[in-house]
Design a protein around this motif. Structure first.
Motif: not given
Length: 270
Positions: A24-46
């Motif tokens: 979330s912190a990286i997405c705030k620093l680089q909003p243009d990367l948000t979609e690609e990061l969410l697609e590429e990076q697995d994260q703990p499930l909710k």
């Protein structure tokens, strides 16, 4: 190295239990990367509760459309949204798969939340099988979790064969910081990929082959975690501080070496 590659490399070195916060912190620093990061990076499930059925389900990028998430139990998006849904045939298979992995979790995890989401492809279908196991506020640990993310692609062929490609990510995190235990923070992530070709003439065959592939993969990962990761942690702990006096260990090693030498002489004599 691109900005995306740099961000993904940085996230690989972050503790799994805090991965969502750092992402979330990286997405705030680089909003243009948000979609690609969410697609590429697995994260703990909710986990979220289905508003229609009251059953728990997992939310992640695989069942997200816009800011809404589809429940596998009702097939509706929450908050309400006219998002992408599987075809009628695939929806029936999805419902059967959710029932199957609900039973699987009861057998292997005791209490865990599972969700299966499927989507259509031109040559077959793909899907995500998600499992979330949480331990909270126990005497031994304040937080612990196991997240399995299985992404399966099934390529159906004209001769009745189907090529299954499974990409699995397992995230394990343990944190003990209660008053009854010492402070501990261990976490790790394992990624593996498997593929196999099987004969599949109906959807029951798909369930059988996918279920076996996931079960075998999880068993191998579980064994690997036991022998490699926890085994290495035990080895390091023993090296740092022995449970026995070093003099006792050296004496035992000397006895073992003498016994080995005696056995070697006896074998030569024989």
């Amino acid at each position: 190295m691109t900005e995306l590659a740099s961000a993904l490399s940085l996230l690989k070195h972050m503790p799994v239990s805090d991965l969502g916060k750092h992402l979330s912190a990286i997405c705030k620093l680089q909003p243009d990367l948000t979609e690609e990061l969410l697609e590429e990076q697995d994260q703990p499930l909710k986990v979220r509760k289905c508003e229609e059925t009251g059953r728990d389900y997992i939310i992640c990028d695989h069942n997200r459309d816009g800011d809404s998430f589809r429940s596998p139990w009702s097939n509706n998006y929450y908050p309400e949204y006219d998002g992408m849904k599987p075809s009628d045939r695939l929806r029936k298979l999805e419902m059967s798969a959710n029932s199957l992995f609900d039973s699987y979790c009861s057998s292997y995890y005791d209490t865990a939340v599972s969700s299966v989401f499927l989507w259509d492809l031109d040559t077959g279908f793909a899907g995500a099988v998600l499992i979330n196991k949480q331990i909270k506020d126990s005497e031994e640990m304040a937080l612990g979790g196991w997240d399995s993310i299985h992404v399966i692609e099934a390529e159906e062929q004209q001769d009745g064969q189907c090529e299954y490609t499974l990409t699995t990510t397992v995230m394990l995190y343990i944190r003990g910081d209660t008053t009854k235990s010492f402070k501990l923070n261990m976490s790790g992530m394992v990624n593996v990929q498997n593929s196999k070709k099987e004969k599949a003439t109906n959807d029951d065959d798909h369930l059988l082959h996918i279920g076996n592939l996931i079960q075998n993969t999880e068993n191998r990962i579980r064994t690997s975690l036991d022998q490699v990761y926890f085994g290495k942690a035990l080895e390091i702990t023993t090296e740092v501080r022995s449970k026995q006096a070093l003099s006792s260990q050296k004496t035992q090693m000397s006895v073992n070496e003498q016994l080995a030498a005696k056995f070697a002489q006896m074998n030569k004599g024989a």
